[in-house]
Design a protein around this motif. Structure first.
Motif, PDB file in Angstrom:
ATOM      1  N   LEU A 133      -5.065   6.301  10.972  1.00  0.00           N
ATOM      2  CA  LEU A 133      -5.337   6.224  12.408  1.00  0.00           C
ATOM      3  C   LEU A 133      -5.168   4.833  13.023  1.00  0.00           C
ATOM      4  O   LEU A 133      -5.583   4.620  14.170  1.00  0.00           O
ATOM      5  N   TRP A 134      -4.534   3.904  12.318  1.00  0.00           N
ATOM      6  CA  TRP A 134      -4.415   2.557  12.872  1.00  0.00           C
ATOM      7  C   TRP A 134      -3.460   2.491  14.054  1.00  0.00           C
ATOM      8  O   TRP A 134      -3.467   1.509  14.814  1.00  0.00           O
ATOM      9  N   GLU A 135      -2.680   3.547  14.266  1.00  0.00           N
ATOM     10  CA  GLU A 135      -1.816   3.573  15.449  1.00  0.00           C
ATOM     11  C   GLU A 135      -2.627   3.685  16.742  1.00  0.00           C
ATOM     12  O   GLU A 135      -2.085   3.527  17.844  1.00  0.00           O
ATOM     13  N   GLN A 164       1.524  -4.040  12.785  1.00  0.00           N
ATOM     14  CA  GLN A 164       2.093  -2.885  12.083  1.00  0.00           C
ATOM     15  C   GLN A 164       2.669  -3.249  10.719  1.00  0.00           C
ATOM     16  O   GLN A 164       2.549  -2.489   9.757  1.00  0.00           O
ATOM     17  N   ARG A 165       3.287  -4.426  10.616  1.00  0.00           N
ATOM     18  CA  ARG A 165       3.907  -4.815   9.342  1.00  0.00           C
ATOM     19  C   ARG A 165       2.867  -5.044   8.241  1.00  0.00           C
ATOM     20  O   ARG A 165       3.211  -5.077   7.054  1.00  0.00           O
ATOM     21  N   PHE A 166       1.605  -5.198   8.620  1.00  0.00           N
ATOM     22  CA  PHE A 166       0.539  -5.424   7.646  1.00  0.00           C
ATOM     23  C   PHE A 166      -0.156  -4.130   7.232  1.00  0.00           C
ATOM     24  O   PHE A 166      -0.971  -4.141   6.311  1.00  0.00           O
ATOM     25  N   VAL A 167       0.126  -3.038   7.930  1.00  0.00           N
ATOM     26  CA  VAL A 167      -0.652  -1.807   7.775  1.00  0.00           C
ATOM     27  C   VAL A 167       0.011  -0.834   6.814  1.00  0.00           C
ATOM     28  O   VAL A 167       1.185  -0.496   6.966  1.00  0.00           O
ATOM     29  N   ARG A 168      -0.772  -0.391   5.846  1.00  0.00           N
ATOM     30  CA  ARG A 168      -0.342   0.701   4.973  1.00  0.00           C
ATOM     31  C   ARG A 168      -1.114   1.946   5.409  1.00  0.00           C
ATOM     32  O   ARG A 168      -2.316   2.064   5.169  1.00  0.00           O
ATOM     33  N   GLN A 169      -0.421   2.865   6.058  1.00  0.00           N
ATOM     34  CA  GLN A 169      -1.078   4.047   6.608  1.00  0.00           C
ATOM     35  C   GLN A 169      -1.467   5.032   5.505  1.00  0.00           C
ATOM     36  O   GLN A 169      -0.777   5.197   4.514  1.00  0.00           O
ATOM     37  N   GLY A 170      -2.601   5.691   5.708  1.00  0.00           N
ATOM     38  CA  GLY A 170      -3.038   6.739   4.798  1.00  0.00           C
ATOM     39  C   GLY A 170      -4.018   6.253   3.750  1.00  0.00           C
ATOM     40  O   GLY A 170      -4.378   5.076   3.675  1.00  0.00           O
ATOM     41  N   TRP A 171      -4.433   7.211   2.930  1.00  0.00           N
ATOM     42  CA  TRP A 171      -5.433   6.947   1.892  1.00  0.00           C
ATOM     43  C   TRP A 171      -4.865   6.030   0.814  1.00  0.00           C
ATOM     44  O   TRP A 171      -3.712   6.159   0.397  1.00  0.00           O
ATOM     45  N   LEU A 172      -5.692   5.089   0.364  1.00  0.00           N
ATOM     46  CA  LEU A 172      -5.300   4.157  -0.693  1.00  0.00           C
ATOM     47  C   LEU A 172      -6.076   4.500  -1.957  1.00  0.00           C
ATOM     48  O   LEU A 172      -7.313   4.587  -1.930  1.00  0.00           O
ATOM     49  N   PRO A 173      -5.398   4.725  -3.080  1.00  0.00           N
ATOM     50  CA  PRO A 173      -6.106   5.026  -4.331  1.00  0.00           C
ATOM     51  C   PRO A 173      -7.119   3.941  -4.678  1.00  0.00           C
ATOM     52  O   PRO A 173      -6.922   2.762  -4.367  1.00  0.00           O
ATOM     53  N   VAL A 174      -8.196   4.353  -5.327  1.00  0.00           N
ATOM     54  CA  VAL A 174      -9.284   3.427  -5.638  1.00  0.00           C
ATOM     55  C   VAL A 174      -8.800   2.227  -6.435  1.00  0.00           C
ATOM     56  O   VAL A 174      -9.154   1.079  -6.146  1.00  0.00           O
ATOM     57  N   ASP A 175      -7.970   2.462  -7.447  1.00  0.00           N
ATOM     58  CA  ASP A 175      -7.515   1.346  -8.277  1.00  0.00           C
ATOM     59  C   ASP A 175      -6.657   0.358  -7.492  1.00  0.00           C
ATOM     60  O   ASP A 175      -6.692  -0.852  -7.748  1.00  0.00           O
TER      61      ASP A 175
END
Length: 371
Positions: A228-230, A239-250
């Motif tokens: 939802l960072w949009e 935007q160039r710094f943002v990885r959209q979506g869920w990030l794995p715990v590790d």
């Protein structure tokens, strides 16, 4: 006399020298941090606790960063531990006949007959406890779930009275903690490194904060992850710094370790703003991310919650901010003061290992439940 090519060669040499110096400085700083963290982590390993003569059936929520830490801690603390899926809670309890059934959260993935299963377990004379980890964001559900259990554990101060008013005789304030065997200092590759890191969903209060910070962050090395960072007005700036979506715990653990500073910003509790807090209870207690960031040996800048000072000391083993202006000022300060940044981070790591692992927390639960 101008010799063709000389000026260009000298400029390239200068650039290479500057890059080498910067790389050496970065490597030196990272080495200091990694070495100090490794020493502290070895120093702070606790002795195995005395096991209690109790059998516990644990029902996980599916929170990867929490469930495994609780399970491993239980295995150290009680005689027997069994883990069962929520859909088979009553069936497994009837088969195993544990002394206690401990449920984490009881939401999201739990079946429609969850509460009927709890009733069935209690009818067997087996004691039940639920540990809420999402308070106060889902009071629409938890205020009906809580009264069906013998004991309610909650990490959120604001929900204690609410549960008591709904007939819960045993309501216990129990903070969350960290799986220190997973969230811990480690050396990471360059791709995980940043000046400033934030991992989390773009709830509206976070959108407002990062919109305000965007001009400052634009000139730094930043990593932001979540959905939802949009929503941001200044999304294109960052935007160039943002990885959209869920990030794995590790991956989150790697990014925490690679960051010079990690921002923690609790989500809003206002009813209707990305939550089901129908009672509009305030957020008074810290989230599990507070412990997880500190357990990685990284400086954390967090917004304040009422119970924070029970677990950390601002300015000593954690840093806080009240608004965007203060957060910007402290980011700028600590990015320019490496020794102070590293010292606070190390003290945060030490305190987390000393007081806030799931082994510590499950020992506290064992005490209050009389295991």
């Amino acid at each position: 006399m101008i010799i063709p090519g000389v000026a260009t060669v000298q400029t390239k040499e200068q650039r290479n020298a500057k890059a080498a110096a910067a790389g050496f400085a970065s490597g030196y700083e990272n080495g200091l941090r990694d070495g100090a963290c490794e020493y502290l982590y070895r120093l702070m390993q606790p002795a195995a606790p005395t096991k209690r003569d109790c059998c516990v059936l644990y029902i996980p929520q599916g929170f990867e960063g929490i469930d495994q830490g609780v399970i491993e801690a239980l295995r150290l603390i009680v005689r027997e531990v069994y883990v069962a899926d929520a859909a088979r809670m009553a069936e497994q309890a009837a088969l195993i006949r544990p002394d206690w059934v401990l449920v984490l959260n009881g939401l999201h993935v739990f079946p429609a007959n969850h509460l009927e299963q709890v009733d069935a377990v209690r009818s067997l004379g087996i004691r039940t406890a639920i540990w809420f980890a999402d308070d106060p964001y889902v009071t629409a559900d938890t205020m009906y779930i809580a009264p069906r259990y013998d004991v309610v554990l909650t990490h959120e101060l604001s929900t204690i009275q609410m549960y008591r008013e709904r007939g819960c005789a045993n309501v216990i304030y129990m903070p969350l903690a960290v799986d220190h065997n997973r969230f811990k200092p480690k050396k990471v590759e360059e791709r995980y490194r940043s000046d400033v890191c934030f991992i989390g969903q773009a709830f509206w209060n976070r959108v407002e904060m990062f919109d305000a910070l965007a001009p400052f962050l634009n000139t730094r090395k930043v990593f932001i992850a979540g959905g939802l960072w949009e929503r941001m007005k200044n999304f294109k700036t960052l935007q160039r710094f943002v990885r959209q979506g869920w990030l794995p715990v590790d991956d989150s653990i790697n990014y925490y370790n690679g960051a010079r500073i990690v921002i923690n910003l609790h989500r809003t509790t206002e009813v209707g703003k990305d939550n089901k807090n129908v009672l509009n209870l305030p957020g008074r207690s810290i989230n599990p991310r507070t412990y997880e960031i500190s357990a990685c040996g990284t400086l954390q800048l967090t917004d304040c919650r009422e119970d924070l000072t029970q677990y950390y000391t601002p300015g000593s083993d954690i840093e806080t901010y009240a608004d965007a202006a203060e957060l910007k000022a402290k980011l700028e300060y600590y990015l320019g003061h490496e020794n102070e940044r590293r010292s606070i981070a190390l003290r945060g790591l030490k305190r987390t290992l000393a007081e806030h692992t799931y082994v510590h927390r499950l020992q506290q639960i064992a005490e209050v439940l009389g295991w």
